[in-house]
Design a protein around this motif. Sequence first.
Motif, PDB file in Angstrom:
ATOM      1  N   ARG A  65       0.838  -1.210   0.000  1.00  0.00           N
ATOM      2  CA  ARG A  65       0.000   0.000   0.000  1.00  0.00           C
ATOM      3  C   ARG A  65       0.868   1.254   0.000  1.00  0.00           C
ATOM      4  O   ARG A  65       1.932   1.297   0.610  1.00  0.00           O
ATOM      5  N   ASP A  66       0.398   2.277  -0.693  1.00  0.00           N
ATOM      6  CA  ASP A  66       1.117   3.551  -0.748  1.00  0.00           C
ATOM      7  C   ASP A  66       0.973   4.282   0.588  1.00  0.00           C
ATOM      8  O   ASP A  66      -0.126   4.405   1.121  1.00  0.00           O
ATOM      9  N   PHE A  67       2.102   4.738   1.128  1.00  0.00           N
ATOM     10  CA  PHE A  67       2.115   5.518   2.367  1.00  0.00           C
ATOM     11  C   PHE A  67       3.052   6.691   2.154  1.00  0.00           C
ATOM     12  O   PHE A  67       4.266   6.518   2.035  1.00  0.00           O
ATOM     13  N   ASN A  68       2.495   7.874   2.038  1.00  0.00           N
ATOM     14  CA  ASN A  68       3.267   9.099   1.794  1.00  0.00           C
ATOM     15  C   ASN A  68       4.217   8.953   0.602  1.00  0.00           C
ATOM     16  O   ASN A  68       5.375   9.337   0.656  1.00  0.00           O
ATOM     17  N   GLY A  69       3.714   8.355  -0.467  1.00  0.00           N
ATOM     18  CA  GLY A  69       4.482   8.257  -1.701  1.00  0.00           C
ATOM     19  C   GLY A  69       5.403   7.054  -1.814  1.00  0.00           C
ATOM     20  O   GLY A  69       6.134   6.923  -2.793  1.00  0.00           O
ATOM     21  N   GLN A  70       5.396   6.159  -0.828  1.00  0.00           N
ATOM     22  CA  GLN A  70       6.254   4.974  -0.875  1.00  0.00           C
ATOM     23  C   GLN A  70       5.417   3.724  -0.642  1.00  0.00           C
ATOM     24  O   GLN A  70       4.479   3.727   0.143  1.00  0.00           O
ATOM     25  N   SER A  71       5.772   2.643  -1.322  1.00  0.00           N
ATOM     26  CA  SER A  71       5.067   1.377  -1.221  1.00  0.00           C
ATOM     27  C   SER A  71       5.578   0.605   0.002  1.00  0.00           C
ATOM     28  O   SER A  71       6.753   0.233   0.059  1.00  0.00           O
ATOM     29  N   LEU A  72       4.699   0.375   0.976  1.00  0.00           N
ATOM     30  CA  LEU A  72       5.093  -0.297   2.217  1.00  0.00           C
ATOM     31  C   LEU A  72       5.425  -1.765   2.004  1.00  0.00           C
ATOM     32  O   LEU A  72       4.821  -2.439   1.165  1.00  0.00           O
ATOM     33  N   LYS A  73       6.372  -2.256   2.786  1.00  0.00           N
ATOM     34  CA  LYS A  73       6.671  -3.680   2.870  1.00  0.00           C
ATOM     35  C   LYS A  73       6.277  -4.104   4.285  1.00  0.00           C
ATOM     36  O   LYS A  73       6.851  -3.625   5.261  1.00  0.00           O
ATOM     37  N   VAL A  74       5.273  -4.959   4.390  1.00  0.00           N
ATOM     38  CA  VAL A  74       4.740  -5.351   5.693  1.00  0.00           C
ATOM     39  C   VAL A  74       4.667  -6.872   5.757  1.00  0.00           C
ATOM     40  O   VAL A  74       4.051  -7.501   4.897  1.00  0.00           O
ATOM     41  N   ASN A  75       5.333  -7.471   6.760  1.00  0.00           N
ATOM     42  CA  ASN A  75       5.271  -8.915   6.951  1.00  0.00           C
ATOM     43  C   ASN A  75       5.647  -9.257   8.392  1.00  0.00           C
ATOM     44  O   ASN A  75       6.048  -8.386   9.148  1.00  0.00           O
ATOM     45  N   PHE A  76       5.481 -10.541   8.737  1.00  0.00           N
ATOM     46  CA  PHE A  76       5.872 -10.962  10.076  1.00  0.00           C
ATOM     47  C   PHE A  76       7.375 -10.826  10.226  1.00  0.00           C
ATOM     48  O   PHE A  76       8.126 -11.060   9.278  1.00  0.00           O
ATOM     49  N   GLU A  77       7.802 -10.440  11.417  1.00  0.00           N
ATOM     50  CA  GLU A  77       9.235 -10.321  11.689  1.00  0.00           C
ATOM     51  C   GLU A  77       9.872 -11.699  11.553  1.00  0.00           C
ATOM     52  O   GLU A  77       9.340 -12.696  12.015  1.00  0.00           O
TER      53      GLU A  77
END
Length: 87
Positions: A65-77
């Motif tokens: 998802r776009d967040f302030n112009g950058q594509s987030l990388k979200v996953n389990f640690e």
Amino acid sequence: MKKIFIGNLPSNTKEQDIQNLFAEFGTVRSAKLVMDVFSGQCKGFGFIEMEGHEARAAIAGLNGRDFNGQSLKVNFESPRPGGRRRR
């Protein structure tokens, strides 16, 4: 409780921004951004703790998802390869 890695954050990101973003998916138990010692700005990543089912929903909803112009990388640690060695 699950720990989530968040990457590709803009340098001006604040912990409150991340808490608000993840709150759409459930209760944020803790939020911690990794900050640069000298500039005081975000180094581009951080961690969130949420309950398991809420964490899975947040990952599905926010990864890419776009967040302030950058594509987030979200996953389990995941642990670092080889572990962290202290002297």
